[in-house]
Design an enzyme around this catalytic site. Structure first.
Site, PDB file in Angstrom:
ATOM      1  N   GLU A  78       1.291  -1.550   0.271  1.00 29.35           N
ATOM      2  CA  GLU A  78      -0.266   0.173   0.138  1.00 29.35           C
ATOM      3  C   GLU A  78       0.955   1.256   0.102  1.00 29.35           C
ATOM      4  O   GLU A  78       1.880   1.695   0.877  1.00 29.35           O
ATOM      5  CB  GLU A  78      -0.989   0.075   1.469  1.00 29.35           C
ATOM      6  CG  GLU A  78      -2.229   0.741   1.262  1.00 29.35           C
ATOM      7  CD  GLU A  78      -2.987   0.951   2.824  1.00 29.35           C
ATOM      8  OE1 GLU A  78      -4.027   1.561   1.928  1.00 29.35           O
ATOM      9  OE2 GLU A  78      -2.583   1.028   3.295  1.00 29.35           O
TER      10      GLU A  78
ATOM     11  N   GLY B  23       1.708   1.265  11.670  1.00 33.65           N
ATOM     12  CA  GLY B  23       1.565  -0.035  12.794  1.00 33.65           C
ATOM     13  C   GLY B  23       1.112  -1.279  12.651  1.00 33.65           C
ATOM     14  O   GLY B  23       1.728  -2.319  12.747  1.00 33.65           O
TER      15      GLY B  23
ATOM     16  N   HIS C  44      -8.238  -3.688  14.397  1.00 37.59           N
ATOM     17  CA  HIS C  44      -8.291  -2.617  13.075  1.00 37.59           C
ATOM     18  C   HIS C  44      -8.053  -3.324  11.315  1.00 37.59           C
ATOM     19  O   HIS C  44      -8.776  -3.405  10.570  1.00 37.59           O
ATOM     20  CB  HIS C  44      -7.388  -1.917  13.668  1.00 37.59           C
ATOM     21  CG  HIS C  44      -7.412  -0.507  12.256  1.00 37.59           C
ATOM     22  ND1 HIS C  44      -7.799   0.441  12.773  1.00 37.59           N
ATOM     23  CD2 HIS C  44      -6.432  -0.503  11.063  1.00 37.59           C
ATOM     24  CE1 HIS C  44      -7.538   1.223  11.226  1.00 37.59           C
ATOM     25  NE2 HIS C  44      -6.902   0.273  10.323  1.00 37.59           N
ATOM     26  N   GLU C  45      -6.859  -4.505  12.151  1.00 35.09           N
ATOM     27  CA  GLU C  45      -6.686  -4.915  11.029  1.00 35.09           C
ATOM     28  C   GLU C  45      -7.397  -6.090  10.083  1.00 35.09           C
ATOM     29  O   GLU C  45      -7.955  -6.418   9.095  1.00 35.09           O
ATOM     30  CB  GLU C  45      -5.084  -5.545  10.318  1.00 35.09           C
ATOM     31  CG  GLU C  45      -4.221  -4.772  11.138  1.00 35.09           C
ATOM     32  CD  GLU C  45      -4.172  -3.327  10.472  1.00 35.09           C
ATOM     33  OE1 GLU C  45      -4.601  -2.778   9.053  1.00 35.09           O
ATOM     34  OE2 GLU C  45      -3.780  -2.281  10.629  1.00 35.09           O
TER      35      GLU C  45
ATOM     36  N   GLU D 278     -10.097   3.725   6.172  1.00 34.15           N
ATOM     37  CA  GLU D 278      -9.531   3.711   7.985  1.00 34.15           C
ATOM     38  C   GLU D 278     -10.179   4.029   8.797  1.00 34.15           C
ATOM     39  O   GLU D 278     -10.115   2.903   9.652  1.00 34.15           O
ATOM     40  CB  GLU D 278      -8.261   4.735   7.180  1.00 34.15           C
ATOM     41  CG  GLU D 278      -7.165   3.611   6.085  1.00 34.15           C
ATOM     42  CD  GLU D 278      -6.127   2.692   6.761  1.00 34.15           C
ATOM     43  OE1 GLU D 278      -6.686   2.531   7.874  1.00 34.15           O
ATOM     44  OE2 GLU D 278      -6.590   2.196   5.495  1.00 34.15           O
TER      45      GLU D 278
END
Length: 858
Positions: free
Chosen positions: A130, A266, A300-301, A323
């Protein structure tokens, strides 16, 4: 900047022309231990809409050996240039392309990153694609809406493990790993991780017979610190909660989480193969705030597996939604999932994420949440506080507006309707309108298509007998910073107003009033006879996104009683308001210091405590009047040592105060304490002076001239790991000598050999707040070199230098003038201009804050 900058118009034209079916990617990594290049062989099958049309495929490679289109060889010298391979005279319908190239390993965290562990001398690889870096590994149509099926075949050294998006197969006798094809995904979430990684395996069960294999990987040198079961626990919690809320089965065949070295971000949501920075494998004691942050990253992922990987944005304009959704749902999971260890997650969100958003939204580069992304350069600098934190704040408000059940019902419909496809924001809003019955077009225009932040101020009127005769909320729309596009607007807000009183030493909420704010002035409905409370707190429960101010009486009260709030969230909201007022010059730096010193002893949330440590140091370094700064630093340093000595043995607070003291110790006696902690002649019951704390102590001793190369080298021998090498590099860069600073400049600016993580550490060590005079000459050198650096380095490496070496500590009009002169003369590209303008804004803010602080002395 190296590489060609794909524009949105080019991507749209290519998407209209092409439908990509599949990639077969063959990589020969058998020579990875030696580095250099590797052979990449890619076969792409795609359909074209028009006979005879032409387009291009993306590739960054030192050498292209073969390009064969529909059986016809093309001369690489004629068709390959500037990261693009021209594809002329396509067939209408099916086409097949073969590209054979030598691609390069990187040490920048982009493409296929290669790292050699100093402990076992083995190479470890991982990909990071990305935004546009799959093209560094294989020829690809590098845009999110050209999804395809990917089949990877990898030749690797004996004894290695190879992980990709599909389940890991058994290698052949020749060391070849043949992976099953993936579902249809975008290029940027494909992944390859290879090396002698160690792993732990488990599974998630849904209670109805379905099982998803789980894996956690790291380097063997970190294996003793890998708390895999804790990671699995958080992961299973996420699977349970997301499958319930999304009502869509986890879409991939397995879920691996790989802790990899020298990772820039992260983590990254590669489909079924998430890469995470290996600093999250804690090798020393950390506070619970670190575990909470790691859990939020894991969740989050995981949320991205649905929102981002299963359903993907059409173009990077909707990066914010990708996001923000993952951020909102990860924190909601922590706050609401049964058995969560962090039910106070919204406190952490208010304390850290929203503070980041408020800062970003007041920069000249502020932009609407739904930013206009014209090209790849735009998106590469747009991973910011608006994209992540403001967007998540607004999603939280949207949930409050439409209702949580209605919100997730809309999300469920969205996933079912668009699985394996690409979408725009309107697709999600349309689904939410269907389930909630609300018209979201006006909401979207006000919140997503405008920039800037509103300020909410209470306006109470009090009768002589102490009762509130009225309470109003005034909404302001401060002018956007100079240079920002658009204009400030008032917005509709759904907020709660909390009335708090001190009773038996506890500051507790006695009344909560929820209402809609719209326009400049809104009256708050009050019961007759409501007494004026000790504190009026707007946006209680943190429902909306706005800067909040306290009325004069409330502000005076919390100066002495901020630590007496019974709940962590209102404390965090008041702390955040006080910090924002300090940044805005409404509270002097010295008064902010006193507020913190009065209230921090009663603050129980360790994440808030650590944020206050960082903010006080920033206020003293940048916002305090120069003539008073040393006085303020002395007062703060003495307080950190007192709190360290008073903290409960072995507690998170003890560790946090030890670190805070170690970053500001300044007198010979205080530095003696650091030396004593290192050599064991000083100790505090329960405080483990472990590996990372030792480096923190030594770094400060190096920065003050109390430790030199001999001490740094001795510590590196105690910790001969990659982390140790980075700490040592930072400590060397921190030394207060002209020779040390010159060496940093040469290694970072004049040379380009440092790996990304080491460069970042060196830049961090270079910039010491109490070395302003030593660093002053580098301001002129910065402006002489920064444009060349941007044009010749990769994006990640250039951005580290542009932001990290800007003369932030030179708070003066001269720095502003030098920046303005450079902006006028250098004519930087928009992405570089943005980064420099943001840094300039920090100096301008600091200069104004110093004037306010100086005035407070009189």
């Amino acid at each position: 900047m190296a590489g060609t900058n794909l524009t949105r118009e080019e991507a749209q034209e290519r998407a209209r022309l092409l439908t990509v079916d599949s990639y077969a990617v063959e990589l020969d990594l058998s020579g990875a231990q030696d580095g250099g290049t590797y052979r990449s062989r890619t076969t792409v099958r795609f359909e074209a809409a028009r006979e005879g049309a032409s387009t291009f495929i993306d590739l960054v490679a030192p050498t292209v050996h073969e390009v064969v289109l529909n059986g016809e060889p093309l001369d690489p010298a004629e068709v390959f240039a500037d990261s693009r391979i021209a594809l002329p005279d396509l067939r209408a319908g099916a086409n097949e392309l073969l590209v054979v190239a030598d691609c390069a390993y990187t040490n920048t965290g982009e493409g296929l990153h290669r790292f050699v562990d100093p402990v076992d001398k083995q190479a470890y690889l991982y990909t990071q694609f990305e935004v546009p870096d799959a093209r560094r590994v294989f020829a690809s149509f590098e845009q999110p809406d050209l999804k395809a099926v990917f089949a990877f075949t990898v030749k690797a050294p004996a004894g290695w493990t190879v992980v990709s998006n599909s389940p890991t197969p058994e290698p052949t006798a020749e060391g070849v790993w043949v992976f099953e094809p993936t579902p249809r995904i975008s290029t940027y979430v494909t992944a390859l991780i290879a090396g002698p990684y160690t792993s732990v395996h488990s599974s998630w069960e849904d209670g109805e017979g379905r099982s998803v294999p789980l894996g956690v990987y790291c380097r063997p040198s970190l294996a003793e610190h890998l708390d895999a079961e804790a990671i699995f626990d958080v992961t299973r919690q996420g699977f349970d909660w997301f499958e319930e809320k999304f009502a869509f089965p986890y879409p991939f065949a397995k879920y691996d989480q790989l802790f990899v070295p020298e990772f820039n971000a992260g983590a990254m949501e590669n489909a079924g193969a998430v890469t995470i920075r290996d600093q999250y494998v804690f090798r020393s004691k950390v506070t619970d705030a670190a575990y909470e942050l790691r859990a939020e990253t894991i969740l989050h992922e995981l949320a991205h597996m649905w929102f981002g990987d299963l359903v993907t944005m059409e173009w990077w304009n909707d990066l914010w939604l990708n996001e923000s959704f993952a951020t909102y749902t990860s924190i909601a999971c922590q706050a609401h999932a049964p058995g969560s260890k962090w039910p106070h997650a919204w406190t952490s969100f208010a304390n850290s994420m929203k503070t980041w958003a408020y800062r970003q939204d007041q920069l000249p580069s502020t932009h609407p949440i739904m930013a206009e992304i014209k090209d790849l350069d735009d998106v590469l600098v747009n991973f910011d506080g608006i994209t992540y934190a403001k967007g998540a704040s607004v999603l939280k408000q949207l949930v409050a507006y439409v209702g949580m059940d209605e919100f997730f019902a809309g999300v469920q419909a969205y996933f079912k309707r668009h699985a394996w496809g690409n979408t725009r924001l309107t697709d999600l809003l349309g689904a939410l309108e269907e389930t909630s019955g609300r018209d979201l077009k006006t909401w979207s225009k006000a919140w997503l298509e405008t920039a800037g932040i509103n300020v909410l101020r209470p306006e109470p009127t009090v009768a002589p007998d102490g009762t509130l005769t009225s309470l109003a909320v005034r909404q302001e729309a401060p002018d956007l910073p100079a240079g920002a596009k658009g204009q400030a607007v008032l917005r509709p807000h759904r907020i709660a107003v909390g009335l708090y009183d001190l009773r038996d030493g506890k500051l507790a909420r006695t009344q909560r009033i929820e209402l809609d704010i719209d326009g400049e002035l809104t009256q708050v409905p009050l019961d007759a006879g409501t007494r004026r409370p000790d504190v009026i707190l707007l946006n209680d429960d943190d429902l909306s996104y706005a800067k909040v101010r306290l009325d004069e009486q409330s502000l005076a009260f919390v100066r002495d009683h901020l630590g007496d709030f019974t709940e962590s969230l209102p404390r965090a909201l008041v702390w955040a308001a006080a910090w924002d007022m300090t940044r805005d010059g409404e509270v002097a730096a010295r008064d902010y210091l006193e507020l913190v010193l009065h209230g921090i002893a009663k603050e129980t949330d360790i994440g808030v405590v650590q944020s206050l440590h960082r903010q006080v140091k920033l206020a003293l370094d940048l916002y305090a009047a120069p003539a008073w700064r040393e006085t303020g630093l002395a007062r703060w340093t003495e307080a950190t040592l007192e709190h360290l000595r008073a903290a409960a043995p072995g507690s998170d607070h003890q560790l946090a105060w030890a670190r805070a003291f170690a970053t500001v110790a300044r007198t010979p006696e205080q530095l003696d304490v650091l030396t004593g902690l290192l050599d064991g002649s000083v100790s505090y019951e329960g405080l483990a002076v472990d590996t990372d704390l030792r480096w923190t102590l030594l770094n400060r001793l190096a920065a003050t001239g109390r430790a030199g190369e001999e001490e740094i080298e001795a510590e590196l021998k105690r910790d001969p790991t990659s982390a140790g090498e980075q700490h040592a590099a930072a400590a060397r860069a921190a030394r207060p000598t002209a020779e040390a600073k010159s060496a940093v400049w040469a290694s970072v600016v004049e040379d380009d050999k440092l790996p990304n993580a080491v460069q970042d550490a060196v830049i961090g060590g270079f910039t010491q707040a109490d070395q302003g005079e030593l660093l002053a000459p580098y301001a002129e050198r910065y402006f002489a070199e920064v444009k060349r650096v941007w044009e010749t380095r990769s994006h990640e490496m250039a951005q580290q230098i542009v932001v990290g070496l800007y003369p932030t500590l030179q708070v003066s009009q001269a720095t502003l003038d030098a920046t303005d002169a450079w902006l006028a003369e250098a004519e930087p590209v928009p992405a570089l201009r943005r980064l420099v303008v943001e840094s300039r804004a920090g100096v301008e803010r600091a200069l104004k804050a110093q004037e306010v602080d100086a005035a407070a002395a009189s």
